[in-house]
Design an enzyme around this catalytic site. Structure first.
Site, PDB file in Angstrom:
ATOM      1  N   LYS A  90       0.812  -1.212   0.000  1.00  0.00           N
ATOM      2  CA  LYS A  90       0.000   0.000   0.000  1.00  0.00           C
ATOM      3  C   LYS A  90       0.853   1.273   0.000  1.00  0.00           C
ATOM      4  O   LYS A  90       0.547   2.234  -0.702  1.00  0.00           O
ATOM      5  CB  LYS A  90      -0.946  -0.017   1.206  1.00  0.00           C
ATOM      6  CG  LYS A  90      -1.912   1.156   1.280  1.00  0.00           C
ATOM      7  CD  LYS A  90      -3.063   0.845   2.224  1.00  0.00           C
ATOM      8  CE  LYS A  90      -2.594   0.586   3.638  1.00  0.00           C
ATOM      9  NZ  LYS A  90      -2.045   1.792   4.290  1.00  0.00           N
TER      10      LYS A  90
ATOM     11  N   ARG B 232     -11.233   2.425   9.171  1.00  0.00           N
ATOM     12  CA  ARG B 232     -10.862   1.042   9.469  1.00  0.00           C
ATOM     13  C   ARG B 232     -12.012   0.234  10.054  1.00  0.00           C
ATOM     14  O   ARG B 232     -11.827  -0.941  10.384  1.00  0.00           O
ATOM     15  CB  ARG B 232      -9.690   1.022  10.450  1.00  0.00           C
ATOM     16  CG  ARG B 232      -8.413   1.601   9.860  1.00  0.00           C
ATOM     17  CD  ARG B 232      -7.232   1.336  10.731  1.00  0.00           C
ATOM     18  NE  ARG B 232      -6.007   1.853  10.144  1.00  0.00           N
ATOM     19  CZ  ARG B 232      -4.803   1.597  10.618  1.00  0.00           C
ATOM     20  NH1 ARG B 232      -4.660   0.835  11.674  1.00  0.00           N
ATOM     21  NH2 ARG B 232      -3.726   2.099  10.041  1.00  0.00           N
TER      22      ARG B 232
ATOM     23  N   ARG C  98      10.672 -10.003   6.459  1.00  0.00           N
ATOM     24  CA  ARG C  98      11.169  -8.616   6.541  1.00  0.00           C
ATOM     25  C   ARG C  98      12.243  -8.470   7.610  1.00  0.00           C
ATOM     26  O   ARG C  98      12.157  -9.053   8.683  1.00  0.00           O
ATOM     27  CB  ARG C  98      10.026  -7.645   6.864  1.00  0.00           C
ATOM     28  CG  ARG C  98       9.105  -7.371   5.716  1.00  0.00           C
ATOM     29  CD  ARG C  98       8.189  -6.201   5.972  1.00  0.00           C
ATOM     30  NE  ARG C  98       7.404  -6.295   7.193  1.00  0.00           N
ATOM     31  CZ  ARG C  98       6.221  -5.700   7.359  1.00  0.00           C
ATOM     32  NH1 ARG C  98       5.710  -4.981   6.379  1.00  0.00           N
ATOM     33  NH2 ARG C  98       5.567  -5.817   8.496  1.00  0.00           N
TER      34      ARG C  98
ATOM     35  N   ARG D 144      11.175  -7.137  13.490  1.00  0.00           N
ATOM     36  CA  ARG D 144      10.186  -6.568  14.401  1.00  0.00           C
ATOM     37  C   ARG D 144       9.561  -7.659  15.243  1.00  0.00           C
ATOM     38  O   ARG D 144       9.337  -8.776  14.765  1.00  0.00           O
ATOM     39  CB  ARG D 144       9.077  -5.856  13.614  1.00  0.00           C
ATOM     40  CG  ARG D 144       9.299  -4.381  13.442  1.00  0.00           C
ATOM     41  CD  ARG D 144       8.225  -3.729  12.622  1.00  0.00           C
ATOM     42  NE  ARG D 144       6.858  -4.098  13.022  1.00  0.00           N
ATOM     43  CZ  ARG D 144       5.774  -3.456  12.618  1.00  0.00           C
ATOM     44  NH1 ARG D 144       5.884  -2.418  11.811  1.00  0.00           N
ATOM     45  NH2 ARG D 144       4.571  -3.836  13.002  1.00  0.00           N
TER      46      ARG D 144
ATOM     47  N   ARG E 158      -3.137 -10.280  13.013  1.00  0.00           N
ATOM     48  CA  ARG E 158      -3.332  -8.952  12.432  1.00  0.00           C
ATOM     49  C   ARG E 158      -4.138  -9.031  11.137  1.00  0.00           C
ATOM     50  O   ARG E 158      -5.014  -8.191  10.886  1.00  0.00           O
ATOM     51  CB  ARG E 158      -1.979  -8.291  12.161  1.00  0.00           C
ATOM     52  CG  ARG E 158      -1.289  -7.780  13.425  1.00  0.00           C
ATOM     53  CD  ARG E 158       0.212  -7.662  13.258  1.00  0.00           C
ATOM     54  NE  ARG E 158       0.615  -6.748  12.203  1.00  0.00           N
ATOM     55  CZ  ARG E 158       1.833  -6.722  11.682  1.00  0.00           C
ATOM     56  NH1 ARG E 158       2.768  -7.586  12.092  1.00  0.00           N
ATOM     57  NH2 ARG E 158       2.141  -5.854  10.743  1.00  0.00           N
TER      58      ARG E 158
END
Length: 238
Positions: free
Chosen positions: A43, A111, A146, A175, A186
Site C-alpha cells: 500500500k 478502518r 522482513r 520486528r 493482524r
C-alpha cells in the site's frame, strides 16, 4: 510604429481575455480516493506512485494520530485514549485548502464500519475505494521475511530483497510482531474490518490484484483513475 503605451495596453487586454476565458470554464472537481490493504500488501508503494502522478494530498490517518500524540496536543491526548477520535483529525485534514483544491488520497482510514458511517454522515465520500488484494500466504511470507537495518533504516526481505553484504546481514533485526502467529492475528482483524467498511463503499470499490510487480499493480489503479478523471471532465463540460 506602435508606442510602448499601445503595446502595454494590448498585453493587458490579452491577459484579461485569457483570464475571462479561464474564469468561464467550469472547475473540475479533484479526485477523492481511499485506499486499503493488509500489512505487506504494498500500500505504501502504491500511495507514493498515485500521489506522484496525480498530485493528490496523501493523508495517512496513523501519521496524523502519531503526530498529535507526539505534540502532546489535546487531540493527541484524546487520540491516545480513544483512537476513534481520529475522525476529528481526519475530517479537519480533509477540509484543509490543499486537500480541497488538489484532491486527496486517504490511506488506512476508515478502518471500521462506525468510522466509515461517521464520514458518510459528514458528507465525506470517496470517488473510489481501492482495495489491494493479496493472498494471505503471500502476505505472511512477505511479513515474516522482513528485516530492518538499524544503521541505515533500510528494510530488506530475506527472499525478495536480501542484504548486499554479509556485514549488513549480520546486523539485521526483525520486528517483534513480524512472526507468523502475530501476523495471522493482524490479518484476521484486518479482513474483518475491511468487510465491514466495504459494506459502505461496495458500489465504489476497485479490487486490485496486489500479487504482481509494483508497476503492474499501479497500471490497474492508474487505468481506473484516468477513467474517473475523464468522467469528471465530461461532467464539468456539461
Amino acid at each position: 510604429m506602435e508606442g510602448a503605451g499601445d503595446l502595454k495596453a494590448q498585453v493587458v487586454e490579452g491577459i484579461a481575455t485569457i483570464e475571462n476565458k479561464e474564469a468561464g470554464k467550469p472547475k473540475q472537481k479533484p479526485l477523492r480516493i481511499m485506499i486499503s490493504g493488509a500489512p505487506a500488501s504494498g500500500k505504501g508503494t502504491q500511495c507514493e506512485l498515485i500521489t506522484t502522478k496525480y498530485g493528490l494530498v496523501h493523508i495517512a490517518a496513523g501519521d496524523l494520530l502519531r503526530a498529535e500524540v507526539a505534540a502532546g496536543s489535546e487531540n493527541g491526548k484524546l487520540a491516545k485514549e480513544y483512537m476513534e477520535k481520529g475522525l476529528l483529525m481526519v475530517k479537519n485534514r480533509l477540509l484543509q485548502p490543499d486537500a480541497q483544491e488538489k484532491g486527496w488520497l486517504l490511506d488506512g482510514y476508515p478502518r471500521s464500519y462506525s468510522q466509515a458511517k461517521a464520514l458518510e454522515d459528514l458528507g465525506i465520500r470517496p470517488d473510489l475505494f481501492i482495495l489491494l488484494d493479496v493472498p494471505e500466504e503471500i502476505l505472511v511470507e512477505r511479513v515474516v521475511g522482513r528485516r530492518l537495518d538499524p544503521v541505515t533504516g533500510k528494510i530488506y526481505h530475506l527472499k525478495y530483497s536480501p542484504p548486499e553484504t554479509e556485514e549488513i546481514a549480520s546486523r539485521l533485526t526483525q520486528r517483534f510482531d513480524d512472526t507468523e502467529e502475530k501476523v495471522k492475528l493482524r490479518l484476521k482483524t484486518h479482513h474483518l474490518n475491511v468487510e465491514d467498511v466495504l459494506s459502505i463503499y461496495k458500489d465504489l470499490t476497485l479490487k486490485v490484484n496486489g500479487n504482481l510487480p509494483k508497476d503492474n499493480v499501479f497500471i490497474q489503479i492508474d487505468s481506473a483513475l484516468k477513467e474517473l478523471l475523464e468522467e469528471k471532465n465530461a461532467a464539468s463540460a456539461t
